[in-house]
Design an enzyme around this catalytic site. Structure first.
Site, PDB file in Angstrom:
ATOM      1  N   LYS A   1      10.439  -0.509   5.348  1.00  0.00           N
ATOM      2  CA  LYS A   1      10.399   0.774   4.656  1.00  0.00           C
ATOM      3  C   LYS A   1      11.770   1.460   4.604  1.00  0.00           C
ATOM      4  O   LYS A   1      12.679   1.134   5.388  1.00  0.00           O
ATOM      5  CB  LYS A   1       9.351   1.667   5.311  1.00  0.00           C
ATOM      6  CG  LYS A   1       7.931   1.096   5.166  1.00  0.00           C
ATOM      7  CD  LYS A   1       6.857   2.027   5.707  1.00  0.00           C
ATOM      8  CE  LYS A   1       5.468   1.451   5.468  1.00  0.00           C
ATOM      9  NZ  LYS A   1       4.397   2.344   5.979  1.00  0.00           N
TER      10      LYS A   1
ATOM     11  N   PHE B   1      -4.209  10.025   0.834  1.00  0.00           N
ATOM     12  CA  PHE B   1      -2.813   9.974   1.281  1.00  0.00           C
ATOM     13  C   PHE B   1      -1.943   9.033   0.430  1.00  0.00           C
ATOM     14  O   PHE B   1      -0.780   8.819   0.740  1.00  0.00           O
ATOM     15  CB  PHE B   1      -2.754   9.526   2.752  1.00  0.00           C
ATOM     16  CG  PHE B   1      -3.430   8.207   3.030  1.00  0.00           C
ATOM     17  CD1 PHE B   1      -2.762   7.000   2.825  1.00  0.00           C
ATOM     18  CD2 PHE B   1      -4.741   8.181   3.477  1.00  0.00           C
ATOM     19  CE1 PHE B   1      -3.386   5.791   3.069  1.00  0.00           C
ATOM     20  CE2 PHE B   1      -5.363   6.963   3.731  1.00  0.00           C
ATOM     21  CZ  PHE B   1      -4.689   5.762   3.521  1.00  0.00           C
TER      22      PHE B   1
ATOM     23  N   HIS C   1       5.207  -2.931   6.502  1.00  0.00           N
ATOM     24  CA  HIS C   1       3.893  -3.100   5.865  1.00  0.00           C
ATOM     25  C   HIS C   1       3.648  -4.590   5.670  1.00  0.00           C
ATOM     26  O   HIS C   1       4.590  -5.373   5.530  1.00  0.00           O
ATOM     27  CB  HIS C   1       3.868  -2.382   4.508  1.00  0.00           C
ATOM     28  CG  HIS C   1       2.664  -2.736   3.667  1.00  0.00           C
ATOM     29  ND1 HIS C   1       1.430  -2.218   3.912  1.00  0.00           N
ATOM     30  CD2 HIS C   1       2.532  -3.591   2.603  1.00  0.00           C
ATOM     31  CE1 HIS C   1       0.563  -2.710   3.026  1.00  0.00           C
ATOM     32  NE2 HIS C   1       1.214  -3.540   2.219  1.00  0.00           N
TER      33      HIS C   1
END
Length: 592
Positions: free
Chosen positions: A454, A501, A562
């Protein structure tokens, strides 16, 4: 006498400490032949030196000398040694040495150093910060690390470009390099930074399409290789060799400055070989000594420590009885012997698989009973890696016969873990590296998953995570850095698009570039998720403190990494992000 006079003019005679100190005042490069009084200078190299002197025509930059070790205090470590030694002094600093009359290596070193001096004089490059080498007795072994400048081997840096990596041409190119007698000392797949590309390709920076080329080279994985000339058998030049004054010389037509002395065969440089093989468009080579040393430091900072390691992966197998009764004891010994377990799985062998693995016993009376035992319950298959792993494993487990092991190799695992009823070794190991590769592919078929680092991670954190990924046995088969927009984010996070979200996730991803990868190994999806750890970093610190999210995560949104949840989702995401990706589907063949 005329011949002797010519030699003196070619090489300054240095036979006292004061003359040595005076010689070090030379500007540019001085090539020094260190000799013993009883055997004299290396005459076999003088033809090469004379040709270089004439062809390069750089009297102000290139000098040659012969130095008698017996009378020069500085050269004391070289006394009483019969092997020729050539020292390279740049502006009075000894920066390199070569042992032996290795004409191609000495020739390349001289040409490279003279070329650098010319560029420095013309203001085209800054003088490298050479480290002066220390003189030690070559026969002494103090266990210390040799200075890098005294490494005599000639290295190249080769970069296989992203399009070749994507097109799965890397293995073909590497095999061609190996088949030509070169040695791949170290290799790595990595995403080059813009600065690394500009540094490596500085010679073409003035070309009109260079900026597009930089974008291309940073668009995907490149394969970086450190390549050496290898130890191809060929006659060695020495003082007892042919007389270069009386025998014909072969001159390299491509480079008249290079003399091929009698008895020696011209060998292509790596660049020349790639061009002849018509693959140079996929692979670029750096040959200049100083630049090669610089890029080795950039790409392989542990090269000096790692280059002598020969890490080998093998398949090992604990047969059912041993697995059930002594598994933990065997695994402890494996780790104590320096092996790392990359992968392991329990597997119940089919009759055909058992027959293949036990074919060396097929003519024995107990073969039928052996196959029955081998298929009666789970075996434990392991992928092990270690320096010189193949040979060490063979020595560790011992012979295939328990009787032979007990008589001649009582400390072997075969003797120590013999089981009642069968007179065979309860451990199996690959017979060769080729067999190991085939067996590993069979018992641990590769799987791919999508991984994402990320935007909030620093470059240092990225490097640490990439190191963890490689240490866990993953191969990074695709990689690119990308600033994800909402559409691209959906390609990765489609499963949570309807969640409350989701928009927060998209905003987080647009804060900066992410590093998106395809990771490949057996059981890749679940093993990557295990390495990532729980989604919540605080929970990860409790449940999986060594996981990536525990170490690098800040919050649920900024939890560092992820990964795909299952194989279907992995292939869907990979196909969207890496349209050209072709998953590896090796033929599963256990034939020995």
């Amino acid at each position: 006498m005329a011949g002797k006079k010519r030699e003196v003019q070619l090489q300054a005679v240095v036979n006292t400490q004061s003359l040595w100190d005076e010689m070090l005042q030379n500007k540019g490069l001085t090539v020094i032949d260190v000799y013993q009084a009883w055997c004299g200078p290396c005459k076999a190299m003088q033809t090469l030196f004379r040709k270089l002197k004439n062809e390069l025509n750089e009297d102000e930059l290139l000098h040659f000398a012969v130095a008698e070790a017996d009378n020069i205090v500085t050269l004391q470590p070289f006394r009483d040694k019969c092997e020729p030694v050539f020292l390279f002094s740049v502006n009075g600093k000894i920066i390199a040495k070569i042992h032996g009359a290795n004409a191609p290596l000495v020739n390349q070193k001289i040409i490279n150093l003279v070329e650098e001096e010319k560029k420095i004089a013309a203001g085209e490059m800054i003088r490298p910060q050479y480290h002066e080498i220390l003189f030690v007795d070559p026969d002494e072994d103090d266990g210390g690390e040799a200075p890098s400048e005294s490494v005599d081997e000639l290295y190249y840096i080769a970069i296989i470009k992203p399009d070749a990596v994507t097109g799965r041409k890397s293995q073909e190119i590497k095999q061609k390099i190996i088949n030509a007698g070169f040695v791949i000392e170290m290799e790595d797949k990595r995403l080059l930074t813009e600065q690394q590309v500009r540094d490596f390709y500085h010679r073409i920076a003035d070309q009109p399409d260079f900026e597009e080329f930089v974008l291309f080279m940073t668009s995907g994985l490149s394969h970086i290789l450190v390549v050496s000339q290898g130890n191809e058998e060929q006659p060695t030049l020495g003082e007892t060799g042919p007389n270069p004054e009386t025998e014909d010389e072969e001159i390299n037509e491509d480079n008249p400055a290079v003399v091929i002395p009698p008895g020696m065969k011209k060998r292509d440089s790596l660049q020349e070989y790639l061009e002849r093989q018509h693959i140079s468009q996929f692979c670029d080579v750096e040959e200049t000594v100083t630049n090669v040393n610089h890029f080795i430091d950039v790409f392989f900072p542990d090269f000096k420590n790692m280059k002598n390691l020969k890490l080998e992966k093998i398949l090992a197998l604990l047969r059912p009885a041993l697995f059930q009764e002594k598994k933990e004891d065997v695994l402890k010994i494996i780790e104590d012997e320096g092996f790392k377990i990359l992968m392991q799985r329990q597997i119940v062998l089919s009759k055909e698989e058992a027959q293949t693995l036990c074919q060396e016993y097929e003519n024995e009376d107990y073969f039928g009973k052996l196959i029955e035992k081998m298929t009666s319950g789970p075996s434990l298959a392991l992928v092990l890696v270690r320096d010189h792993g193949l040979q060490h494993w063979k020595e560790l487990i011992g012979p295939s016969s328990v009787q032979k092991a007990k008589e001649s190799f009582p400390d072997s695992l075969c003797a120590r873990f013999a089981m009642e009823g069968l007179p065979i070794n309860q451990l199996y190991g690959s017979d060769s590296l080729e067999a190991a590769e085939r067996e590993i592919q069979y018992f641990f078929p590769p799987q791919s998953t999508l991984a994402l680092l990320k935007p909030h991670l620093t470059q240092e954190q990225r490097e640490e995570i990439l190191k963890l990924i490689r240490e866990a046995g993953f191969e990074i088969t695709q990689m690119k850095e990308v600033l994800l927009n909402e559409e691209e984010a959906e390609n990765i996070y489609s499963k949570i698009k309807g969640k409350d979200f989701y928009q927060d996730v998209v905003e987080m991803l647009t804060e900066g570039p992410s590093l998106v990868m395809v990771l490949t190994r057996w059981n890749a999806v679940s093993d990557w998720r295990r390495l990532m750890g729980p989604v919540e970093p605080e929970e990860a610190k409790i449940l999986s403190p060594d996981s990536i999210r525990a170490r690098f995560g800040r919050s649920v949104l900024k939890n560092a990494v992820h990964g795909s949840s299952n194989t279907y989702e992995a292939m869907e995401s990979i196909n969207r992000i890496f349209a050209d990706f072709v998953p590896e589907t090796p033929e599963r063949n256990l034939k020995l």
